[in-house]
Design a protein around this motif. Sequence first.
Motif, mmCIF file in Angstrom:
data_model
loop_
_atom_site.group_PDB
_atom_site.id
_atom_site.type_symbol
_atom_site.label_atom_id
_atom_site.label_comp_id
_atom_site.label_asym_id
_atom_site.label_seq_id
_atom_site.Cartn_x
_atom_site.Cartn_y
_atom_site.Cartn_z
ATOM 1 N N GLU A 65 0.840 -1.187 0.000
ATOM 2 C CA GLU A 65 0.000 0.000 0.000
ATOM 3 C C GLU A 65 0.879 1.242 0.000
ATOM 4 O O GLU A 65 1.996 1.228 0.526
ATOM 5 C CB GLU A 65 -0.932 0.013 1.216
ATOM 6 N N TYR A 70 -3.776 3.381 -1.559
ATOM 7 C CA TYR A 70 -4.041 2.420 -2.627
ATOM 8 C C TYR A 70 -3.406 1.079 -2.272
ATOM 9 O O TYR A 70 -2.243 1.012 -1.887
ATOM 10 C CB TYR A 70 -3.500 2.930 -3.961
ATOM 11 N N ARG A 71 -4.184 0.034 -2.429
ATOM 12 C CA ARG A 71 -3.764 -1.288 -1.956
ATOM 13 C C ARG A 71 -3.623 -2.272 -3.107
ATOM 14 O O ARG A 71 -4.464 -2.337 -4.002
ATOM 15 C CB ARG A 71 -4.781 -1.818 -0.940
ATOM 16 N N ASN A 72 -2.544 -3.045 -3.069
ATOM 17 C CA ASN A 72 -2.290 -4.114 -4.022
ATOM 18 C C ASN A 72 -2.171 -5.409 -3.228
ATOM 19 O O ASN A 72 -1.247 -5.575 -2.428
ATOM 20 C CB ASN A 72 -1.003 -3.831 -4.802
ATOM 21 N N GLN A 183 -13.750 -6.417 -4.505
ATOM 22 C CA GLN A 183 -12.737 -5.402 -4.230
ATOM 23 C C GLN A 183 -11.361 -6.020 -4.106
ATOM 24 O O GLN A 183 -10.368 -5.487 -4.601
ATOM 25 C CB GLN A 183 -13.082 -4.631 -2.952
ATOM 26 N N GLN A 184 -11.285 -7.168 -3.444
ATOM 27 C CA GLN A 184 -10.002 -7.846 -3.285
ATOM 28 C C GLN A 184 -9.458 -8.322 -4.629
ATOM 29 O O GLN A 184 -8.250 -8.246 -4.874
ATOM 30 C CB GLN A 184 -10.153 -9.024 -2.328
ATOM 31 N N ASP A 187 -8.013 -5.344 -6.338
ATOM 32 C CA ASP A 187 -6.730 -5.007 -5.727
ATOM 33 C C ASP A 187 -5.642 -5.993 -6.147
ATOM 34 O O ASP A 187 -4.485 -5.613 -6.358
ATOM 35 C CB ASP A 187 -6.855 -4.999 -4.198
ATOM 36 N N CYS A 190 -4.686 -5.234 -9.678
ATOM 37 C CA CYS A 190 -4.252 -3.838 -9.860
ATOM 38 C C CYS A 190 -5.107 -3.114 -10.897
ATOM 39 O O CYS A 190 -4.586 -2.475 -11.821
ATOM 40 C CB CYS A 190 -2.773 -3.779 -10.252
ATOM 41 N N ARG A 193 -12.064 -1.152 -9.535
ATOM 42 C CA ARG A 193 -13.157 -2.094 -9.287
ATOM 43 C C ARG A 193 -14.326 -1.872 -10.249
ATOM 44 O O ARG A 193 -14.891 -2.828 -10.778
ATOM 45 C CB ARG A 193 -13.640 -1.974 -7.840
#
Length: 221
Positions: A65, A70-72, A183-184, A187, A190, A193
């Motif tokens: 993150e 922003y999360r990967n 959502q996952q 993420d 990349c 959504r």
Amino acid sequence: MKKYLPILKKSPFFMGLSDEETLSVLHCLNASVITKKQNTYIFRTGDSTEVMGLVLSGSALIIQEDLWGYRNILSRCHAGDFFGEPYAAKPGAILNISVIAEKDCDILLLNVHRLLVTCQTACDQHQKLIRNLVSVLANKILIFNDKITHVSKRTTRDKLLSYLSSESLRQSSLNFDIPFDRQQLADFLCVDRAAMSAELSKLQKEGVLKTNRKHFELLIS
């Protein structure tokens, strides 16, 4: 530690060890158990660690993150899965990943450095653990290579099809469940959504696949 033996025996790290050998090496590796609540950090980016973790119950997410949130998602860890091995094996290495409890979980922490130094008794289980650790690391490299294959695709559609095709082959079925919610999954790949959801709708209309939440069916004409 005895109550955790059924989980440990299923882990590739302890493969080939008897119950007595497993309990012995847990003592050798300064094993300890911690409990983490959902959405709390187990490891955090920027820290260093001398221990690796094994999920005993619940699940955890390995993520990257940035400062803007922003999360990967790199991978998910279920009971019996390890995380943090490379960082624990290299003293002073700074974590560029975070590990978060996806659900309430119990985590076994093991001091990897004690495994990598010469055992005074040259015990057989010590050598088995080293071989098993190499196998665990090799498998993780293969998993990350798969992720690189997916995210290197140019479009959201191509990323989705690459990932779903890989999961279908891995599970040897055109009908399968994935470990991520929407959502996952976005993420993990990349992608945005909303754009991903729109692409999934297009793929369904085109007759390429059917999906319901985490379940997918690939349609091959």
